[in-house]
Design a protein around this motif. Structure first.
Motif, PDB file in Angstrom:
ATOM      1  N   ALA A 138       0.853  -1.286   0.420  1.00 12.25           N
ATOM      2  CA  ALA A 138       0.132   0.175  -0.123  1.00 12.25           C
ATOM      3  C   ALA A 138       0.900   1.504  -0.773  1.00 12.25           C
ATOM      4  CB  ALA A 138      -1.095  -0.125   1.477  1.00 12.25           C
ATOM      5  N   VAL A 139       0.783   2.077  -0.885  1.00 14.87           N
ATOM      6  CA  VAL A 139       1.099   3.177  -1.216  1.00 14.87           C
ATOM      7  C   VAL A 139       0.654   4.578  -1.785  1.00 14.87           C
ATOM      8  CG1 VAL A 139       3.396   2.530  -1.875  1.00 14.87           C
ATOM      9  CG2 VAL A 139       1.514   2.794  -3.264  1.00 14.87           C
ATOM     10  N   PRO A 140       0.230   5.747  -0.705  1.00 19.67           N
ATOM     11  CA  PRO A 140       0.003   6.658  -1.439  1.00 19.67           C
ATOM     12  C   PRO A 140       0.485   7.069  -3.415  1.00 19.67           C
ATOM     13  CG  PRO A 140       1.934   7.568   0.237  1.00 19.67           C
ATOM     14  CD  PRO A 140       1.847   5.974  -0.055  1.00 19.67           C
ATOM     15  N   SER A 141      -0.386   8.080  -3.413  1.00 22.92           N
ATOM     16  CA  SER A 141      -0.627   8.648  -5.009  1.00 22.92           C
ATOM     17  C   SER A 141      -0.040  10.135  -4.809  1.00 22.92           C
ATOM     18  CB  SER A 141      -1.811   8.622  -5.754  1.00 22.92           C
ATOM     19  OG  SER A 141      -1.288   9.121  -6.816  1.00 22.92           O
ATOM     20  N   TYR A 142       1.372  10.495  -5.072  1.00 21.49           N
ATOM     21  CA  TYR A 142       1.690  12.038  -4.894  1.00 21.49           C
ATOM     22  C   TYR A 142       1.698  12.446  -6.773  1.00 21.49           C
ATOM     23  CZ  TYR A 142       3.209  10.635   0.052  1.00 21.49           C
ATOM     24  OH  TYR A 142       2.990  11.102   1.778  1.00 21.49           O
ATOM     25  N   SER A 143       0.823  13.241  -6.529  1.00 22.64           N
ATOM     26  CA  SER A 143       0.872  13.582  -8.467  1.00 22.64           C
ATOM     27  C   SER A 143       1.019  12.778  -9.114  1.00 22.64           C
ATOM     28  CB  SER A 143       2.147  15.216  -8.664  1.00 22.64           C
ATOM     29  OG  SER A 143       2.463  15.717  -8.084  1.00 22.64           O
ATOM     30  N   GLY A 144       0.037  11.881  -8.801  1.00 21.88           N
ATOM     31  CA  GLY A 144      -0.269  10.663  -9.899  1.00 21.88           C
ATOM     32  C   GLY A 144       0.479   9.184  -9.844  1.00 21.88           C
ATOM     33  N   ARG A 145       1.943   9.578  -8.977  1.00 18.94           N
ATOM     34  CA  ARG A 145       2.787   8.525  -9.275  1.00 18.94           C
ATOM     35  C   ARG A 145       2.799   8.257  -7.908  1.00 18.94           C
ATOM     36  NH1 ARG A 145       6.360   9.972 -13.901  1.00 18.94           N
ATOM     37  NH2 ARG A 145       7.116   7.615 -13.351  1.00 18.94           N
ATOM     38  N   VAL A 146       3.767   7.113  -7.659  1.00 17.68           N
ATOM     39  CA  VAL A 146       4.756   6.862  -6.713  1.00 17.68           C
ATOM     40  C   VAL A 146       5.233   7.033  -5.814  1.00 17.68           C
ATOM     41  CG1 VAL A 146       5.882   4.050  -6.184  1.00 17.68           C
ATOM     42  CG2 VAL A 146       3.469   3.894  -7.699  1.00 17.68           C
ATOM     43  N   PRO A 147       5.244   7.417  -4.831  1.00 12.14           N
ATOM     44  CA  PRO A 147       6.400   8.333  -4.140  1.00 12.14           C
ATOM     45  C   PRO A 147       8.425   7.925  -4.527  1.00 12.14           C
ATOM     46  CG  PRO A 147       4.872   8.424  -3.021  1.00 12.14           C
ATOM     47  CD  PRO A 147       4.706   7.326  -3.489  1.00 12.14           C
ATOM     48  N   ALA A 148       8.944   8.775  -4.516  1.00 15.96           N
ATOM     49  CA  ALA A 148       9.986   7.834  -5.225  1.00 15.96           C
ATOM     50  C   ALA A 148      10.562   7.129  -4.104  1.00 15.96           C
ATOM     51  CB  ALA A 148      10.888   8.778  -5.719  1.00 15.96           C
ATOM     52  N   ARG A 169      -8.325  13.418  -6.032  1.00 17.81           N
ATOM     53  CA  ARG A 169      -7.708  14.772  -6.978  1.00 17.81           C
ATOM     54  C   ARG A 169      -7.527  13.643  -8.142  1.00 17.81           C
ATOM     55  NH1 ARG A 169      -3.902  15.422 -10.539  1.00 17.81           N
ATOM     56  NH2 ARG A 169      -2.832  14.766  -9.492  1.00 17.81           N
ATOM     57  N   ALA A 170      -6.410  12.588  -7.830  1.00 27.81           N
ATOM     58  CA  ALA A 170      -6.836  11.728  -9.099  1.00 27.81           C
ATOM     59  C   ALA A 170      -5.249  10.935  -8.868  1.00 27.81           C
ATOM     60  CB  ALA A 170      -6.319  12.107 -10.386  1.00 27.81           C
ATOM     61  N   TYR A 171      -5.266   9.482  -8.850  1.00 31.79           N
ATOM     62  CA  TYR A 171      -4.607   8.878  -8.635  1.00 31.79           C
ATOM     63  C   TYR A 171      -3.890   8.652 -10.225  1.00 31.79           C
ATOM     64  CZ  TYR A 171      -7.332   5.136 -10.406  1.00 31.79           C
ATOM     65  OH  TYR A 171      -8.623   3.846 -11.128  1.00 31.79           O
ATOM     66  N   GLU A 172      -4.387   9.012 -11.088  1.00 25.69           N
ATOM     67  CA  GLU A 172      -3.441   8.755 -12.557  1.00 25.69           C
ATOM     68  C   GLU A 172      -2.700   7.286 -13.014  1.00 25.69           C
ATOM     69  OE1 GLU A 172      -1.327  12.176 -13.135  1.00 25.69           O
ATOM     70  OE2 GLU A 172      -3.350  13.496 -12.589  1.00 25.69           O
ATOM     71  N   LYS A 173      -1.742   7.511 -12.406  1.00 21.54           N
ATOM     72  CA  LYS A 173      -0.511   6.294 -13.347  1.00 21.54           C
ATOM     73  C   LYS A 173      -0.244   5.285 -12.303  1.00 21.54           C
ATOM     74  CE  LYS A 173       0.356   7.603 -17.946  1.00 21.54           C
ATOM     75  NZ  LYS A 173       0.823   7.481 -19.065  1.00 21.54           N
ATOM     76  N   ALA A 174      -0.173   5.703 -10.827  1.00 20.03           N
ATOM     77  CA  ALA A 174       0.317   5.176  -9.510  1.00 20.03           C
ATOM     78  C   ALA A 174      -0.402   3.938  -9.426  1.00 20.03           C
ATOM     79  CB  ALA A 174      -0.385   5.978  -8.239  1.00 20.03           C
ATOM     80  N   LEU A 175      -1.102   3.169  -9.963  1.00 20.02           N
ATOM     81  CA  LEU A 175      -1.789   1.883  -9.258  1.00 20.02           C
ATOM     82  C   LEU A 175      -0.710   0.664 -10.710  1.00 20.02           C
ATOM     83  CD1 LEU A 175      -3.252   0.248  -7.440  1.00 20.02           C
ATOM     84  CD2 LEU A 175      -4.881   0.098  -8.973  1.00 20.02           C
ATOM     85  N   VAL A 176      -1.105   1.561 -12.152  1.00 18.72           N
ATOM     86  CA  VAL A 176      -0.020   0.553 -12.380  1.00 18.72           C
ATOM     87  C   VAL A 176       1.434   0.611 -13.022  1.00 18.72           C
ATOM     88  CG1 VAL A 176       0.168   0.713 -15.260  1.00 18.72           C
ATOM     89  CG2 VAL A 176      -2.108   1.120 -14.346  1.00 18.72           C
ATOM     90  N   GLU A 177       1.603   1.807 -12.418  1.00 19.70           N
ATOM     91  CA  GLU A 177       3.144   2.279 -12.524  1.00 19.70           C
ATOM     92  C   GLU A 177       3.335   1.139 -11.069  1.00 19.70           C
ATOM     93  OE1 GLU A 177       4.964   5.389  -9.871  1.00 19.70           O
ATOM     94  OE2 GLU A 177       4.715   6.007 -12.345  1.00 19.70           O
ATOM     95  N   LEU A 178       2.754   1.024  -9.448  1.00 20.70           N
ATOM     96  CA  LEU A 178       3.124   0.136  -8.491  1.00 20.70           C
ATOM     97  C   LEU A 178       2.883  -1.688  -8.923  1.00 20.70           C
ATOM     98  CD1 LEU A 178       3.802  -0.039  -6.101  1.00 20.70           C
ATOM     99  CD2 LEU A 178       1.417  -0.425  -4.575  1.00 20.70           C
ATOM    100  N   THR A 209      -8.054   1.334  -5.008  1.00 17.95           N
ATOM    101  CA  THR A 209      -7.577   3.104  -5.061  1.00 17.95           C
ATOM    102  C   THR A 209      -8.867   2.909  -3.867  1.00 17.95           C
ATOM    103  OG1 THR A 209      -9.090   3.942  -7.066  1.00 17.95           O
ATOM    104  CG2 THR A 209      -6.580   3.397  -7.160  1.00 17.95           C
ATOM    105  N   PHE A 210      -8.275   4.208  -3.126  1.00 16.06           N
ATOM    106  CA  PHE A 210      -9.450   4.149  -2.370  1.00 16.06           C
ATOM    107  C   PHE A 210      -8.936   6.445  -1.898  1.00 16.06           C
ATOM    108  CE2 PHE A 210      -8.866   0.001  -1.093  1.00 16.06           C
ATOM    109  CZ  PHE A 210      -9.911  -0.120  -1.031  1.00 16.06           C
ATOM    110  N   VAL A 211      -9.740   6.709  -1.137  1.00 17.02           N
ATOM    111  CA  VAL A 211      -9.973   8.226  -1.166  1.00 17.02           C
ATOM    112  C   VAL A 211      -9.466   7.986   0.411  1.00 17.02           C
ATOM    113  CG1 VAL A 211     -11.093  10.361  -1.126  1.00 17.02           C
ATOM    114  CG2 VAL A 211     -11.549   8.729  -3.391  1.00 17.02           C
ATOM    115  N   GLY A 212      -8.231   8.870   0.219  1.00 15.68           N
ATOM    116  CA  GLY A 212      -8.028   9.376   1.785  1.00 15.68           C
ATOM    117  C   GLY A 212      -7.536  11.356   1.880  1.00 15.68           C
TER     118      GLY A 212
END
Length: 155
Positions: free
Chosen positions: A55-65, A90-99, A115-118
């Motif tokens: 589990a990770v948050p999405s930062y600007s639609g990405r997995v945090p570096a 806001r939007a998770y954009e590509k974060a889940l696909v990237e993960l 995905t879940f809203v936080g």
């Protein structure tokens, strides 16, 4: 069944969702806190018999570096993985696909993702963004999702 809960959660929102999911998925949870900077994550070795909730948050639609860097030290070795991305309404954009792509390269076998809203990390009393999220409804949905995945694994 036991689950390895691998979580990066600087503000606690992602951890709240991960905990509910872990409780619904398994009777025993092994915690791997990617937020802790002093841990040697290369020592985390999973096997094909293991199940991991990542589990990770999405930062600007990405997995945090920093989360990706710490995840990169893990050894999946064929472990089944359930992926979770928590985003600030806001939007998770590509974060889940990237993960998904990232953990697959680490040797995990992805079997589910959600995905879940936080509450957004920029949220404040004056400018609330998804204040109070994940809320009771979000956590109930996470619990139901976890129960469905547990049934899938058992089958």
């Amino acid at each position: 069944m036991k689950i390895h809960e691998i979580c990066f959660s600087p503000t606690g929102g992602t951890k709240r969702v991960a905990t509910i999911l872990s409780q619904a998925l398994a009777d025993e949870t092994i915690q791997v806190d990617l937020t802790a900077c002093e841990v040697d994550f290369s020592r985390v070795m999973l096997t094909a018999e293991d199940v991991a909730l990542i589990a990770v948050p999405s930062y600007s639609g990405r997995v945090p570096a920093v989360a990706a860097e710490r995840l990169g030290a893990l050894h999946g070795n064929g472990a089944r993985a359930i992926l979770v991305c928590v985003y600030g309404n806001r939007a998770y954009e590509k974060a889940l696909v990237e993960l998904d792509a990232f953990v697959t390269k680490l040797g995990f076998k992805v079997i589910a993702g959600a995905t879940f809203v936080g509450e957004h990390s920029y949220s404040s009393e004056k400018y609330p963004v998804a204040a109070g999220r994940p809320d009771a409804d979000d956590l109930e949905y996470a619990k139901l999702f976890g129960e469905k995945i547990r049934a899938k694994i058992a089958a």
